[in-house]
Each structure stands twice: as C-alpha cells, then as structure tokens.
Enzyme design. Structure first.
Site, PDB file in Angstrom:
ATOM      1  CG  ASN A   1       5.373   4.606  -6.579  1.00  0.00           C
ATOM      2  OD1 ASN A   1       6.296   5.236  -6.106  1.00  0.00           O
ATOM      3  ND2 ASN A   1       4.134   4.754  -6.186  1.00  0.00           N
TER       4      ASN A   1
ATOM      5  CG  ASP B   1       2.720   8.398  -2.109  1.00  0.00           C
ATOM      6  OD1 ASP B   1       1.490   8.323  -2.284  1.00  0.00           O
ATOM      7  OD2 ASP B   1       3.411   7.460  -1.665  1.00  0.00           O
TER       8      ASP B   1
ATOM      9  CG  PHE C   1      -3.897  -3.251  -3.640  1.00  0.00           C
ATOM     10  CD1 PHE C   1      -5.126  -3.128  -4.276  1.00  0.00           C
ATOM     11  CD2 PHE C   1      -3.246  -4.474  -3.688  1.00  0.00           C
ATOM     12  CE1 PHE C   1      -5.698  -4.204  -4.941  1.00  0.00           C
ATOM     13  CE2 PHE C   1      -3.803  -5.558  -4.352  1.00  0.00           C
ATOM     14  CZ  PHE C   1      -5.031  -5.426  -4.983  1.00  0.00           C
TER      15      PHE C   1
ATOM     16  CE  LYS D   1      -1.375   3.262   3.971  1.00  0.00           C
ATOM     17  NZ  LYS D   1      -0.307   2.609   3.342  1.00  0.00           N
TER      18      LYS D   1
ATOM     19  CE  LYS E   1      -4.939   6.153   1.510  1.00  0.00           C
ATOM     20  NZ  LYS E   1      -4.144   6.177   0.282  1.00  0.00           N
TER      21      LYS E   1
HETATM   22  N1  CTP Z   1      -3.423   5.771  -3.723  1.00  0.00           N
HETATM   23  C1  CTP Z   1      -4.152   6.711  -4.399  1.00  0.00           C
HETATM   24  N2  CTP Z   1      -3.626   7.944  -4.664  1.00  0.00           N
HETATM   25  C2  CTP Z   1      -2.385   8.272  -4.231  1.00  0.00           C
HETATM   26  C3  CTP Z   1      -1.640   7.314  -3.535  1.00  0.00           C
HETATM   27  C4  CTP Z   1      -2.174   6.082  -3.296  1.00  0.00           C
HETATM   28  O1  CTP Z   1      -5.278   6.426  -4.754  1.00  0.00           O
HETATM   29  N3  CTP Z   1      -1.896   9.475  -4.500  1.00  0.00           N
HETATM   30  C5  CTP Z   1      -4.022   4.455  -3.449  1.00  0.00           C
HETATM   31  C6  CTP Z   1      -3.257   3.292  -4.017  1.00  0.00           C
HETATM   32  O2  CTP Z   1      -3.712   2.940  -5.305  1.00  0.00           O
HETATM   33  C7  CTP Z   1      -3.551   2.197  -3.016  1.00  0.00           C
HETATM   34  C8  CTP Z   1      -3.627   2.958  -1.712  1.00  0.00           C
HETATM   35  O3  CTP Z   1      -4.031   4.273  -2.071  1.00  0.00           O
HETATM   36  O4  CTP Z   1      -4.801   1.582  -3.235  1.00  0.00           O
HETATM   37  C9  CTP Z   1      -2.298   2.987  -1.066  1.00  0.00           C
HETATM   38  O5  CTP Z   1      -2.307   3.941  -0.094  1.00  0.00           O
HETATM   39  P1  CTP Z   1      -1.023   4.806   0.337  1.00  0.00           P
HETATM   40  O6  CTP Z   1      -1.489   5.687   1.440  1.00  0.00           O
HETATM   41  O7  CTP Z   1      -0.329   5.397  -0.799  1.00  0.00           O
HETATM   42  O8  CTP Z   1      -0.153   3.728   0.952  1.00  0.00           O
HETATM   43  P2  CTP Z   1       1.106   2.969   0.489  1.00  0.00           P
HETATM   44  O9  CTP Z   1       1.596   3.452  -0.823  1.00  0.00           O
HETATM   45  O10 CTP Z   1       0.784   1.557   0.584  1.00  0.00           O
HETATM   46  O11 CTP Z   1       2.123   3.317   1.611  1.00  0.00           O
HETATM   47  P3  CTP Z   1       2.548   4.702   2.290  1.00  0.00           P
HETATM   48  O12 CTP Z   1       1.485   4.984   3.312  1.00  0.00           O
HETATM   49  O13 CTP Z   1       3.851   4.359   2.935  1.00  0.00           O
HETATM   50  O14 CTP Z   1       2.646   5.720   1.234  1.00  0.00           O
END
Ligand code: CTP
Length: 406
Positions: A207, A276, A323, A337, A341
């Site tokens: 990323n 991801d 975030f 989220k 989460k």
């Molecule tokens: N995060 C994490 N582990 C992952 C992916 C994300 O802990 N495998 C955390 C990131 O550090 C951040 C938050 O989860 O604090 C972001 O959530 P995410 O669901 O990944 O959302 P975004 O990346 O913002 O967007 P999207 O939903 O489009 O993926």
C-alpha cells in the site's frame, strides 16, 4: 541551554554515562558530573572531565570542597538531576531519604526535576523491594527511563540493561521542555507505514503509506511521557527518537508482533496501511522469469485490528484506535468499521482530498466514536496526533488501568 547534574552510580552501565554526557552537551546543555564512590571503580572521573571540562564531583569531603555549601549550591542552580545508571542501591537510598554522600544529598536538596535510568540484574529490578522503592520515587514525581531488555553483563538475559543514551537524553529533553506528562507511564503501541507482501525475491505488492501519521502519533505520545513501541513496515521516513521500534515487512509479521505485545499495552493505534491481500502461495523462491501474462492468486491477510477487537472483547483495555482511508466521504465506512472491528475510535480520512493522505505532512480527519463524531480542519499530522491523544486520554480516564507491569 540547561544546566544538568548527571549522577553516575556504580554499575557496569557507567560507561554509557560517558556517551550520555556527550549527547547532552551536543544538545547544548552544560553538564556537571557527580560520581558515587562505586562508580569510580567502573569509569575514571578524568574521562568525564575531559568531555565536560569541569571538575567532576567525586566526594562530599574532597579537599577544598565545603560539603554543606557545594551540594546546596549545585542543588539550587541545576535545571535537572539525571542519574544514569541508577543502581538498586542509589534508588533505595533516594527512596529512604538518606544523605550519606554527595549524590544522595543533592537529590534531597534539589527541587529540580529528577530522571533516573536504572540498570541492574533482572531479578534485582523485579524484586519487590526495588519495585516498592521505584513506586515511592515515582509517587514523588521522579521520572524513570526504564531499562531495556537484553543480554546483561552478568550473563542473564532480561530487563535490566541501562536504556540507550539517546533515549535518556530524549527523556531529559521532554522534561526540560515542560510538555505536560499526561500519558506518563502509559504503554502505547502504534503501527505505522505499509506492509509489503513479497511475490518473489524482488517483487512485492503493498500500500502507499509514508509512515508519517503513525510516527506523529508515536512522537506525540512519547512527548507526553508514554512508553511507546512502534511496529513499522518499511518506510523511507525515520521513526521518531525516544520510542522502541520493531521493524516488520508483511501483514502476517505485523499481526504476530502486534498480537504478541497487545497484552502489555494500554492503547493501540493502528495507523499502518496493512496490505489486504498477499500471494496465497507465499513468496516464490528466486525471481519469477517474465513471459506471457502472469496470474497471481491472492488471499486475504489477517485483519489485525479486527483480531485485536475480538481478543479484547468484554474488556476496556487496551483502548483500540483504527484508521479508515476512503476515497470520498469516509464517515459511513468508518462507522461500520467501528462496529465490525469492535474498536473505540476510528480516525477517518478521505485520502483523495488535497492536504490529506500519504505523502503530505497534513491530514483532514474525522474522529468517529460510538457516541459522537468530530470533523477537524486541515492540520499537520502532529496536530492531528495531539487531538487524537487528547481524545484517547479522555477514554483512558474512563477505563480502569491494568495491573502495573514492572
Ligand atoms: N487493518 C488491519 N489489518 C488489516 C487491514 C487493516 O489491522 N489486514 C487496520 C488498519 O491499520 C486501519 C484499519 O484496519 O486501522 C483500516 O481498516 P480497513 O478495513 O482495511 O479499511 P481501509 O483500508 O480504510 O479501507 P477498505 O475497507 O476499503 O479496505
């Protein structure tokens, strides 16, 4: 420029006090070294004298020194008293209020802030007597730069090694800067930067993320007295001084390190842009030869924040902050989220807005919590971090602390 008395007591870490003296001087401070009798068995006063160009105080009763006047005069003119290394003995004598040499008398006589950097064998550091003395001194406002973990001179491995001189100098700096120590002793874990998922020996997917936002949170938390660990993916920007840094590469690695350490944290801020997806087969050995089209099967990486939320379920600590980076208005996704989460706060930002996102020093964020939402104007990432920590402090104040860890 400050005038600092540096007490050196008798431990093997005394040699590191030489480096600390140099660092404090390099940062523009005047240093008066005070050595205990035992310290002189480890390092000679001449070494310090050569660096400071000031006579080192080695005895309360050295010829020409009027003991009563000297330590009182020094006590009232210093801006800080730093002791590094601070042995179990000196910590005990400070706690008991003894005044049987120059350094202990100086401690009692000064009203300047005091920083101790202990160093001793692991069993001594964790002994209830030492814990009690540390607690007594901390209760009087003495600050501690805790010893690091590692291989000790006595052959043991564990906590007890004198903190690195840089860390001690940073703590002194913070104390002198007078930043209110509102997170004093709070244990903070921050993730920063991207994770990179290797395809083969030379290629990866990842990323965009500079690490700046996470580092700003780490820097501001440390400035408020928190004990900060940063788990950082590969970044070009250097992490701030004064924090522990664990370098990782992949999401899986970051997941392992964060989950391993989560139990020791009061607050976890997941500012990292975790990939991801990662190649399902792992990284290919060597370099994949290019030919026709290449298909990669990707699998989801573990969601670190969601796993933290599940692991914490039913408890108030550690406080969890995530975030959310969206293209466009991020608030609705952030709210989702927050619930999915099971975290306390989401810092949402539109990464496509000018003045927000990856490679800039500013950000435009909205804090999304269960009971309210707060949109901030464009601010520096350090100011966003300050506002975030102000909020977190209110959350921490509402949640009971976990039992103190030495
Ligand atoms: N995060 C994490 N582990 C992952 C992916 C994300 O802990 N495998 C955390 C990131 O550090 C951040 C938050 O989860 O604090 C972001 O959530 P995410 O669901 O990944 O959302 P975004 O990346 O913002 O967007 P999207 O939903 O489009 O993926």
């Amino acid at each position: 420029m400050a005038f600092i008395a540096l007490g050196v007591s008798g431990g093997i870490g005394a040699y590191k006090a030489v480096e600390l003296t140099r660092l404090l001087q390099k940062r523009g401070h005047r240093v008066q070294v005070v050595m205990t009798r035992a310290a002189r068995r480890f390092v000679g006063p001449l070494t310090f004298e050569a660096i400071t160009r000031e006579p080192v105080v080695t005895s309360q009763f050295a010829p020409g020194q009027n003991a009563d006047i000297e330590h009182i005069a020094l006590a009232s003119s210093i801006d800080a008293l730093v002791v590094a290394p601070a042995t179990a003995n000196i910590i005990g004598r400070f706690a008991a209020g003894l005044a049987d040499d120059f350094l202990t008398s100086l401690y009692l006589a000064t009203r300047a802030p005091v920083v101790l950097a202990p160093a001793m064998n692991t069993n001594m550091w964790t002994h209830p007597a030492v814990r009690a003395n540390v607690g007594t001194l901390a209760g009087r406002g003495v600050r501690f730069v805790d010893p690091g973990d590692g291989y000790l001179a006595c052959g043991w491995v564990g906590p007890g090694r004198l903190a690195e001189p840089e860390l001690i100098a940073d703590a002194v700096e913070r104390l002198l800067a007078g930043e209110p120590q509102t997170l004093d002793g709070v244990r903070v874990l921050v993730t920063a930067g991207p994770t990179l998922e290797d395809i083969d020996a030379v290629r990866f997917i990842g990323n965009r993320s500079s690490g700046r936002m996470g580092f700003a949170v780490a820097r501001q938390a440390a400035a408020r007295g928190a004990r900060v660990t940063v788990v950082a993916g590969p970044t070009a920007v250097a992490p701030p001084p004064g924090v522990d840094v664990v370098q990782v590469r992949s999401a899986r690695e970051m997941h392992r390190v964060v989950l391993d350490r989560a139990g020791d944290a009061d607050l976890i801020v997941m500012a990292a842009a975790v990939a991801d997806y990662a190649p399902a087969a792992g990284a290919a050995a060597g370099k994949i030869e290019k030919g026709g089209p290449l298909s990669l099967v990707l699998e989801r990486t573990p969601d670190i924040l969601a796993d933290l939320g599940r692991w914490r379920a039913g408890r108030a600590r550690p406080v969890l902050v995530g975030f959310a980076a969206q293209a466009g208005d991020p608030r609705e996704a952030a709210r989702r989220k927050l619930a999915d989460k099971q975290v306390d706060l989401i810092v949402a930002n539109d990464v496509t807005a000018p003045g927000a996102g990856f490679d800039v020093d500013t950000n435009i964020v909205t804090f999304v919590a269960a009971d309210d939402e707060e949109s901030l104007p464009q601010l520096s990432k350090d100011d966003v971090a300050r506002r975030l920590l102000d909020r977190v402090q209110r959350l921490l104040a509402r949640t009971p602390a976990s039992p103190a860890v030495p």
